[in-house]
Design a protein around this motif. Structure first.
Motif, PDB file in Angstrom:
ATOM      1  N   GLU A 136       0.846  -1.183   0.000  1.00  0.00           N
ATOM      2  CA  GLU A 136       0.000   0.000   0.000  1.00  0.00           C
ATOM      3  C   GLU A 136       0.888   1.241   0.000  1.00  0.00           C
ATOM      4  O   GLU A 136       1.923   1.263   0.677  1.00  0.00           O
ATOM      5  CB  GLU A 136      -0.910   0.014   1.218  1.00  0.00           C
ATOM      6  N   PRO A 156      -0.129   5.192   9.912  1.00  0.00           N
ATOM      7  CA  PRO A 156      -0.998   4.022   9.762  1.00  0.00           C
ATOM      8  C   PRO A 156      -2.487   4.353   9.864  1.00  0.00           C
ATOM      9  O   PRO A 156      -3.303   3.714   9.188  1.00  0.00           O
ATOM     10  CB  PRO A 156      -0.548   3.085  10.884  1.00  0.00           C
ATOM     11  N   ARG A 159      -3.541   5.741   6.464  1.00  0.00           N
ATOM     12  CA  ARG A 159      -3.574   4.647   5.496  1.00  0.00           C
ATOM     13  C   ARG A 159      -4.806   3.784   5.721  1.00  0.00           C
ATOM     14  O   ARG A 159      -5.538   3.477   4.780  1.00  0.00           O
ATOM     15  CB  ARG A 159      -2.309   3.790   5.632  1.00  0.00           C
ATOM     16  N   GLN A 160      -5.098   3.437   6.963  1.00  0.00           N
ATOM     17  CA  GLN A 160      -6.239   2.572   7.282  1.00  0.00           C
ATOM     18  C   GLN A 160      -7.563   3.257   6.943  1.00  0.00           C
ATOM     19  O   GLN A 160      -8.487   2.609   6.439  1.00  0.00           O
ATOM     20  CB  GLN A 160      -6.213   2.153   8.757  1.00  0.00           C
ATOM     21  N   HIS A 161      -7.653   4.559   7.192  1.00  0.00           N
ATOM     22  CA  HIS A 161      -8.893   5.287   6.885  1.00  0.00           C
ATOM     23  C   HIS A 161      -9.189   5.233   5.378  1.00  0.00           C
ATOM     24  O   HIS A 161     -10.317   4.957   4.968  1.00  0.00           O
ATOM     25  CB  HIS A 161      -8.785   6.739   7.347  1.00  0.00           C
ATOM     26  N   ARG A 163      -7.997   3.054   3.209  1.00  0.00           N
ATOM     27  CA  ARG A 163      -8.263   1.654   2.867  1.00  0.00           C
ATOM     28  C   ARG A 163      -9.726   1.328   3.173  1.00  0.00           C
ATOM     29  O   ARG A 163     -10.404   0.674   2.392  1.00  0.00           O
ATOM     30  CB  ARG A 163      -7.326   0.743   3.646  1.00  0.00           C
ATOM     31  N   GLN A 164     -10.216   1.815   4.319  1.00  0.00           N
ATOM     32  CA  GLN A 164     -11.612   1.579   4.693  1.00  0.00           C
ATOM     33  C   GLN A 164     -12.570   2.241   3.693  1.00  0.00           C
ATOM     34  O   GLN A 164     -13.585   1.654   3.328  1.00  0.00           O
ATOM     35  CB  GLN A 164     -11.858   2.108   6.101  1.00  0.00           C
TER      36      GLN A 164
END
Length: 176
Positions: A136, A156, A159-161, A163-164
């Motif tokens: 990613e 992170p 990145r996670q937000h 991705r969600q």
């Protein structure tokens, strides 16, 4: 050539009653990130952002910095021509030129092959959404407008937000 075309329109006076739109589909990489071409694995600004110029004979020049996409062309053209219509995909982007208080999109999702990008004013995130161990990428567009330093490990939560947001768009968790 756009200037030449506008000049040809002006000779018979057609420029006073013609809306002209010039748009490209996307750019291409010219060794910006190590390759001379375009590909899904390189969803950087130069491969995903559009040039869109609208010349309206009855409107003053303006500028729009909102996040727009190809599917906004049709509803924008219908609105500029005052054509009544049932709902269509996309948004009338001209509203962001005329009215500064209209809320803009928070982000856009661009897909190419098995890759997708989630871009907003601050970040660009992209990944191969089909591979379980896909790398990613996350770029801080304020600190790195050329998108050269992948900060996915440093941020992170960001990145996670993103991705969600991509998973919500796809309707399933990654890999999809």
């Amino acid at each position: 050539w756009v200037g030449y075309f506008l000049g040809v329109l002006a000779e018979p006076g057609l420029d006073r009653r013609t809306i002209v739109m010039v748009v490209n589909d996307h750019g291409t990489e010219l060794m910006d990130h190590g390759q001379f071409s375009k590909s899904g694995s390189h969803l950087y600004a130069h491969n995903t952002q559009l040039f869109w110029l609208i010349r309206h004979p009855e409107q003053q020049p303006g500028e729009c910095s909102a996040l727009v996409q190809n599917h906004d062309l049709f509803p924008t053209a219908l609105a500029l021509l005052h054509v009544p219509h049932s709902p269509v995909a996309g948004t009338n982007a001209w509203q962001w030129v005329e009215q500064r208080d209209v809320p803009e999109r928070e982000y856009v999702i661009t897909g190419w092959g098995s890759y997708a990008s989630v871009r907003d004013a601050r970040w660009n995130y992209f990944a191969n959404f089909e591979e379980s161990d896909a790398k990613e990428a996350l770029f801080d567009l304020q600190a790195d407008p050329g998108e050269h330093v992948n900060v996915a490990q440093k941020y992170p939560a960001e990145r996670q937000h993103r991705r969600q947001l991509l998973e919500e768009f796809l309707g399933q968790p990654l890999p999809a």
